[in-house]
Design a protein around this motif. Structure first.
Motif, mmCIF file in Angstrom:
data_model
loop_
_atom_site.group_PDB
_atom_site.id
_atom_site.type_symbol
_atom_site.label_atom_id
_atom_site.label_comp_id
_atom_site.label_asym_id
_atom_site.label_seq_id
_atom_site.Cartn_x
_atom_site.Cartn_y
_atom_site.Cartn_z
ATOM 1 N N THR A 39 0.868 -1.211 0.111
ATOM 2 C CA THR A 39 -0.159 -0.023 -0.082
ATOM 3 C C THR A 39 0.738 1.355 -0.024
ATOM 4 O OG1 THR A 39 -0.226 -0.342 2.495
ATOM 5 C CG2 THR A 39 -2.022 -1.080 1.230
ATOM 6 N N ASP A 40 2.134 1.089 0.178
ATOM 7 C CA ASP A 40 3.331 2.445 0.062
ATOM 8 C C ASP A 40 3.595 2.423 -1.374
ATOM 9 O OD1 ASP A 40 4.897 4.226 0.506
ATOM 10 O OD2 ASP A 40 5.878 3.234 2.092
ATOM 11 N N SER A 93 9.649 4.470 -5.806
ATOM 12 C CA SER A 93 10.895 5.015 -5.687
ATOM 13 C C SER A 93 12.220 3.849 -5.973
ATOM 14 C CB SER A 93 11.065 5.562 -4.340
ATOM 15 O OG SER A 93 12.526 6.124 -4.133
ATOM 16 N N ILE A 94 11.471 2.862 -5.465
ATOM 17 C CA ILE A 94 12.584 1.795 -5.671
ATOM 18 C C ILE A 94 12.616 1.094 -7.005
ATOM 19 C CG2 ILE A 94 12.977 -0.928 -4.927
ATOM 20 C CD1 ILE A 94 11.818 -0.255 -2.365
ATOM 21 N N THR A 112 8.271 -3.005 -18.046
ATOM 22 C CA THR A 112 8.518 -3.661 -16.762
ATOM 23 C C THR A 112 8.120 -2.894 -15.436
ATOM 24 O OG1 THR A 112 9.901 -5.359 -17.774
ATOM 25 C CG2 THR A 112 9.636 -5.627 -15.621
ATOM 26 N N CYS A 113 8.790 -2.020 -15.502
ATOM 27 C CA CYS A 113 8.810 -0.816 -14.281
ATOM 28 C C CYS A 113 7.425 -0.313 -14.234
ATOM 29 C CB CYS A 113 9.756 0.261 -14.497
ATOM 30 S SG CYS A 113 9.800 1.246 -13.144
ATOM 31 N N THR A 140 6.402 4.895 -13.687
ATOM 32 C CA THR A 140 5.743 4.618 -12.594
ATOM 33 C C THR A 140 4.523 5.244 -12.214
ATOM 34 O OG1 THR A 140 6.674 6.029 -11.251
ATOM 35 C CG2 THR A 140 7.742 3.924 -11.306
ATOM 36 N N VAL A 141 3.655 4.814 -11.522
ATOM 37 C CA VAL A 141 2.227 5.499 -11.270
ATOM 38 C C VAL A 141 2.446 6.836 -10.343
ATOM 39 C CG1 VAL A 141 -0.024 5.408 -10.099
ATOM 40 C CG2 VAL A 141 0.838 3.374 -11.362
ATOM 41 N N SER A 142 3.293 6.844 -9.576
ATOM 42 C CA SER A 142 3.710 7.984 -8.927
ATOM 43 C C SER A 142 4.086 9.119 -9.774
ATOM 44 C CB SER A 142 4.765 7.947 -7.847
ATOM 45 O OG SER A 142 4.280 6.924 -6.845
ATOM 46 N N GLU A 143 4.954 8.828 -10.663
ATOM 47 C CA GLU A 143 5.314 9.807 -11.879
ATOM 48 C C GLU A 143 4.508 10.276 -12.483
ATOM 49 O OE1 GLU A 143 8.977 10.132 -15.113
ATOM 50 O OE2 GLU A 143 7.947 8.235 -14.779
ATOM 51 N N PHE A 144 3.390 9.709 -12.893
ATOM 52 C CA PHE A 144 2.135 10.002 -13.771
ATOM 53 C C PHE A 144 1.405 10.915 -12.846
ATOM 54 C CE2 PHE A 144 -1.999 9.211 -15.512
ATOM 55 C CZ PHE A 144 -2.025 9.687 -16.837
ATOM 56 N N ILE A 145 1.101 10.520 -11.657
ATOM 57 C CA ILE A 145 0.167 11.168 -10.648
ATOM 58 C C ILE A 145 0.944 12.622 -10.585
ATOM 59 C CG2 ILE A 145 -0.710 11.472 -8.546
ATOM 60 C CD1 ILE A 145 -1.143 8.424 -8.386
#
Length: 487
Positions: free
Chosen positions: A145-146, A152-153, A165-166, A401-406
């Motif tokens: 959930t983090d 980041s990893i 793949t990422c 990554t999802v975080s980058e898109f957000i």
């Protein structure tokens, strides 16, 4: 012992005090009292017929062991076109999640090493990439959930596992996180982006009307943009009628085309008869008297492509000719919207085209009825500022990554830019539910999923319908906002 004045109960009292302190500390560290209160409140609010099963499910979801990744597997796969793809399978103690993404596009394999050199993930075998992911995620006590920590990893090992793949792993973690939390994926995404659920709406669909089968031409798509339409069902209904009407016009105008269902594929946008058909379409009953509300309308737009292999990097003769032709297309067709072909990686050509467009009828129209958008690379998002708000075309496949898109979507919104979320071949294997949840959960204004002739496009539009019926008012669920044009 009597001589020392020792009370026999002193030892017991000290033990009791110490035990109470230990117990209180245990309750505090594990947040047990607050968790029990929240779980009981949830059960009371829901009032299910089997409260004990509901209670057990809610308590089970609080276990950290349920949130950990116990295994990850990479499986070489294929897309429907026979192109290469990769499936990422995450395994928890309760369920597994599969996400498949294409690896055939150049973006999917190329990545950058810390020293700036290009690295290709085909130098790493699937087994080697899987070992790296297992080492970094499955063996590091990662909580699924983090999302921020996981992403980041993942970004730190992109040069080894590759972009595709990422991204697939990040999306799998996103889906797993929502399942662990027991919440709808769209609400889980909104929470990640700190967006209140009451602000969520269905994005406006940009639906392909015509597609050019000749890849060598500049103008490859004509699309529809609903304006002042209140529901996704109404937008799709009007679009289907408009497509059927256009098919009749094209047949009567003897425009060369192939027809599949209600979708038409024109062979040449330079055909004079086609231009006349589009003009007649804008005057047809399906675009005027059929509207339930007087303000409803469907605007025609175009998507312009350039072949970067055939043009010069600097604004030279070849690219200058293309700019002239694009301006001619804008003048010839009854357009109210356009997606420009150049982005910040080719700023000179973009500026030249915008200058050329200042004299066209498109830029002289009411700005509330025009959509002039442009593509932008992830690297250039942070160069935007509030002085030039404009619609931007983003694709999930551009990101790792999802975080980058957000982060990109939030930054664009913060500086006043609306977003057109476009799908490409990279995302063709992603589930409709995932794409829809991202679009709705991030308050994205427009989605461009393709036309009615593509099965995957219709699955996505139908997923929008399903989500609208499930979470929103059936007759009033879609965004309705003025279009923003480039300055």
């Amino acid at each position: 012992m009597k001589g020392h004045g020792m009370n026999p109960t002193d030892g017991l009292t000290a033990f009791a005090i110490n035990e109470r302190e230990v117990t209180e500390e245990y309750l505090r560290v594990n947040n047990i009292e607050q968790t029990l209160n929240e779980v009981l409140n949830s059960v009371l609010i829901k009032r299910s017929e089997d409260p004990y099963s509901e209670l057990a499910k809610l308590l089970d979801a609080q276990s950290t062991s349920q949130k950990r990744l116990i295994g990850i597997k990479l499986i070489d796969s294929f897309s429907c076109e026979g192109r290469s793809a990769i499936m990422v399978r995450l395994q928890t103690c309760r369920f597994s999640v599969d996400v498949t993404i294409s690896t055939s596009d150049p973006w999917c394999t190329a990545s950058s090493t810390p020293d700036g050199e290009s690295d290709l993930n085909d130098t790493s075998s699937t087994e080697e990439m899987q070992q790296v992911l297992e080492q970094k995620l499955a063996r590091n006590d990662i909580i699924l959930t983090d999302q921020t920590r996981v992403d980041s990893i993942l970004q730190s090992i992109v040069p080894i596992i590759g972009n595709a793949t990422c991204l697939a792993t990040s999306l799998a973690v996103l889906e797993a996180g929502a399942k662990i939390e027991g919440t709808e994926l769209v609400h889980f995404i909104a929470a990640l982006a700190a967006i209140p659920t009451e602000k969520l709406r269905i994005p406006i669909p940009i639906i392909n009307l015509l597609e050019n089968t000749a890849a060598s031409t500049l103008l490859q798509e004509i699309f529809l943009v609903p304006h002042n339409v209140k529901s996704i069902y109404r937008a799709l209904d009007l679009s289907s009628k408009m497509i059927a009407t256009l098919a009749l016009h094209l047949k009567e105008g003897k425009v060369s085309l192939s027809k599949s269902g209600t979708a038409c594929h024109a062979l040449s946008f330079q055909d004079v008869n086609l231009i006349e058909c589009l003009k007649n379409l804008m005057q047809s009953p399906c675009t005027s008297s059929d509207q339930q509300r007087a303000e409803e309308c469907l605007q025609i737009g175009s998507n312009v492509f350039v072949n970067s292999d055939q043009v010069q990097t600097d604004l030279g003769v070849a690219k200058g000719d293309q700019i002239e032709k694009i301006a001619e297309i804008i003048e010839a067709l009854p357009l109210s919207s356009i997606i420009l072909p150049f982005d910040d990686m080719d700023i000179s050509a973009l500026s030249a085209l915008e200058d050329k467009m200042r004299d066209t009828k498109l830029t002289q129209m009411d700005p509330s009825f025009t959509l002039i958008a442009r593509r932008i690379s992830p690297e250039c998002i942070k160069n935007l500022d509030e002085s030039s708000p404009m619609p931007l075309v983003l694709s999930l496949g551009q990101y790792t990554t999802v975080s980058e898109f957000i982060e990109s979507v939030r930054y664009a919104h913060n500086v006043g830019c609306s977003i057109v979320m476009e799908t490409t071949s990279s995302e063709s294997l992603l589930s409709s539910e995932m794409l829809i949840a991202l679009a709705v959960g991030l308050e994205i204004e427009y989605v461009k999923f393709g036309g009615w002739s593509q099965t995957e496009s219709m699955l996505r539009y139908n997923s929008l319908l399903a989500l609208a019926n499930e979470l929103f008012d059936k007759d009033d669920n879609m965004r309705s906002l003025p279009f923003l044009r480039c300055s």
